[in-house]
Motif scaffolding. Structure first.
Motif, mmCIF file in Angstrom:
data_model
loop_
_atom_site.group_PDB
_atom_site.id
_atom_site.type_symbol
_atom_site.label_atom_id
_atom_site.label_comp_id
_atom_site.label_asym_id
_atom_site.label_seq_id
_atom_site.Cartn_x
_atom_site.Cartn_y
_atom_site.Cartn_z
ATOM 1 N N ALA A 142 41.310 31.128 44.035
ATOM 2 C CA ALA A 142 40.133 30.314 43.718
ATOM 3 C C ALA A 142 39.759 29.467 44.927
ATOM 4 N N PRO A 143 38.517 29.525 45.398
ATOM 5 C CA PRO A 143 38.093 28.731 46.565
ATOM 6 C C PRO A 143 38.419 27.253 46.379
ATOM 7 N N GLY A 144 38.980 26.663 47.442
ATOM 8 C CA GLY A 144 39.326 25.250 47.422
ATOM 9 C C GLY A 144 40.724 24.950 46.935
ATOM 10 N N VAL A 146 44.813 24.933 46.815
ATOM 11 C CA VAL A 146 45.822 24.864 47.869
ATOM 12 C C VAL A 146 46.572 26.185 48.011
ATOM 13 N N LEU A 147 46.810 26.891 46.911
ATOM 14 C CA LEU A 147 47.529 28.157 47.010
ATOM 15 C C LEU A 147 46.710 29.215 47.748
ATOM 16 N N LYS A 148 45.383 29.166 47.594
ATOM 17 C CA LYS A 148 44.542 30.087 48.363
ATOM 18 C C LYS A 148 44.658 29.790 49.851
ATOM 19 N N ALA A 149 44.614 28.508 50.211
ATOM 20 C CA ALA A 149 44.772 28.122 51.615
ATOM 21 C C ALA A 149 46.134 28.575 52.145
ATOM 22 N N GLN A 150 47.152 28.479 51.293
ATOM 23 C CA GLN A 150 48.494 28.938 51.664
ATOM 24 C C GLN A 150 48.482 30.441 51.937
ATOM 25 N N ARG A 151 47.922 31.190 51.003
ATOM 26 C CA ARG A 151 47.875 32.652 51.131
ATOM 27 C C ARG A 151 47.035 33.080 52.338
ATOM 28 N N ASP A 152 45.929 32.398 52.564
ATOM 29 C CA ASP A 152 45.086 32.720 53.708
ATOM 30 C C ASP A 152 45.846 32.500 55.016
ATOM 31 N N THR A 179 42.241 38.630 34.933
ATOM 32 C CA THR A 179 41.301 39.694 34.570
ATOM 33 C C THR A 179 39.931 39.419 35.192
ATOM 34 N N ASP A 180 39.857 38.444 36.107
ATOM 35 C CA ASP A 180 38.603 38.059 36.742
ATOM 36 C C ASP A 180 38.340 38.973 37.935
ATOM 37 N N LEU A 181 37.756 40.138 37.683
ATOM 38 C CA LEU A 181 37.536 41.121 38.743
ATOM 39 C C LEU A 181 36.408 40.700 39.685
ATOM 40 N N ALA A 182 35.494 39.884 39.214
ATOM 41 C CA ALA A 182 34.439 39.359 40.077
ATOM 42 C C ALA A 182 35.045 38.491 41.175
ATOM 43 N N ALA A 183 36.108 37.748 40.841
ATOM 44 C CA ALA A 183 36.783 36.903 41.826
ATOM 45 C C ALA A 183 37.451 37.758 42.904
ATOM 46 N N ILE A 184 37.963 38.932 42.526
ATOM 47 C CA ILE A 184 38.570 39.839 43.492
ATOM 48 C C ILE A 184 37.508 40.337 44.467
ATOM 49 N N LYS A 185 36.358 40.745 43.959
ATOM 50 C CA LYS A 185 35.268 41.209 44.815
ATOM 51 C C LYS A 185 34.813 40.099 45.765
ATOM 52 N N ALA A 186 34.687 38.886 45.247
ATOM 53 C CA ALA A 186 34.248 37.762 46.071
ATOM 54 C C ALA A 186 35.285 37.439 47.138
ATOM 55 N N ASP A 187 36.557 37.487 46.775
ATOM 56 C CA ASP A 187 37.622 37.199 47.734
ATOM 57 C C ASP A 187 37.629 38.224 48.858
#
Length: 424
Positions: A142-144, A146-152, A179-187
């Motif tokens: 999810a944008p913003g 902390v775990l996304k920033a970690q993974r990035d 199950t949020d496949l739209a989030a996968i496409k956006a990522d």
């Protein structure tokens, strides 16, 4: 990665793009496989990269994924951290500031540290591992957050290490928690291709001229994504020039057990299929299972990549009453080699190994504690001598290298592993 379910003579030097570091003389390469691409005819390892530590300067900057079943051999790491938490029979303990059995301080690495990634990819180069599939978890992007920033940050460091040591890598989306496949496409569009520009790297894996991406989780009985939405995701990636790998349930063809019965058309849409086996016994049903997957893929024009694992256990996370200690025993390499042997007999050219650094479920093939002297004193960890035979901490890296050589036809088929338990 997935919670437990009952399932490289010389290196080609690319002088046009610079010399690779520390190229050993005994590393193997398959020229024919190289012409095919970066995953067909190659060995790929799953890579978690999810360990963080307090003081590692990461976005998270806390201990994370400390439910360790195995303890790493940390003698070659540049930076280590004290005070880690870890599980013991289902109960988290720590911070631990004690010693190993040999009296040395018990310290843990961080996956966010560039020196850690460099060491791991140096090992991949030394032991003939062609490619790493970086796990990217759908519930952590999810944008913003902390775990996304970690993974990035880990993804960028992994790209750097792959470029430095001449290995390939690709993204493996783990959808088990979303199950949020739209989030996968956006990522993929905004972060992987856009912000991080991972796919622009010469180290990013390509097959048949296409960018490689893998998807885990579709088709599992517990996953509620519909076949229509799953197929839409696969075709969305393919429409963007991707070669899409399906990391499928073990019983994907039959729609039984862990697999839904309404996903066959989704599986047929993948460019490659790799069934998840961790927790599956190697018994009389194993070879027919591999051969059945091979035959289905051949009949449907799909590449096939069976998955091998060294063994697994999960008692420090779940407790012994739920997950016994040493549940799927490694048998000092016999268990994993029997899988390589089955693959060779089935004539399959590609292999996925689960996993490189998975200490939590004891599927790691990188260097871990040989015995109690190399693990925290007075604590339980599944050390490599658990089956009564002492093997060196790099044994499963060496065994994987031998298995790859056999799969690639560089050593003869042998039913029993040729890998020495220890080396001088």
């Amino acid at each position: 990665m997935k919670k437990k379910f009952l399932y490289y003579s010389s290196l080609l030097l690319l002088f046009t793009s610079g010399c690779y570091k520390d190229v050993p003389v005994d590393v193997i390469i398959d020229p024919q496989g190289a012409a095919q691409g970066d995953v067909v005819g190659k060995v790929t390892v799953g890579y978690q990269g999810w360990f963080s530590a307090l003081g590692d300067s990461s976005p998270f900057n806390q201990w994370y994924h400390g439910n360790l079943e195995m303890w790493p051999d940390t003698r070659e790491y540049q930076n280590l951290y004290t005070g880690t938490y870890f599980g013991q029979d289902g109960v988290q303990v720590g911070p631990f500031y004690g010693n190993l059995g040999n009296g040395q301080p018990a310290k843990m690495f961080s996956s966010y540290d560039q020196s850690t990634l460099n060491l791991h990819f140096k090992w991949m180069q030394q032991y003939g591992i062609d490619c790493a599939a970086l796990q990217r978890f759908g519930n952590e992007i999810a944008p913003g957050e902390v775990l996304k920033a970690q993974r990035d940050g880990v993804a960028l460091r992994l790209k750097n290490a792959a470029e430095t040591y001449g290995r390939k890598f690709y993204i493996n989306y783990d959808l088990s928690g979303t199950t949020d496949l739209a989030a996968i496409k956006a990522d993929w569009t905004n972060t992987i291709v856009g912000q991080l520009k991972l796919t622009a790297s010469n180290a990013y894996a390509r097959q048949n001229g296409k960018i490689v991406v893998s998807i885990y989780g579709l088709g599992y009985a517990r996953h509620t994504t519909s076949p229509a939405d799953a197929l839409d995701l696969v075709n969305w990636f393919k429409a963007r020039g991707c070669y899409v790998i399906g990391s499928c349930p073990g019983q994907w063809r039959t729609g039984t057990g862990d697999s839904r019965g309404d996903f066959l058309n989704v599986y047929k849409a993948f460019n490659m299929i790799s069934a998840w086996p961790v927790g599956r016994a190697v018994d009389a049903s194993y070879a027919p299972w591999v051969e059945g997957d091979r035959d289905f893929c051949k009949a449907n024009g799909i590449d096939y990549q069976p998955c091998a694992y060294p063994g697994t256990a999960y008692s420090n996370s779940n407790g012994q009453n739920v997950s016994p200690r040493n549940e799927f025993a490694r048998k000092h390499g016999d268990f994993m080699w029997s899988q390589f042997a089955a693959f060779k007999k089935a004539g399959v050219p590609s292999v996925y190994v689960a996993m490189f650094d998975e200490l939590n479920e004891a599927t790691s093939i990188f260097k871990v504690a040989e015995d109690a002297s190399m693990a925290p004193a007075g604590k339980y960890f599944l050390n490599l001598d658990a089956d009564g035979v002492h093997v060196s901490s790099d044994f499963y890296l060496r065994l994987t290298n031998d298995g790859v050589k056999m799969i690639k036809g560089q050593i003869p088929y042998t039913e029993h592993e040729p890998t020495p338990f220890t080396v001088n």
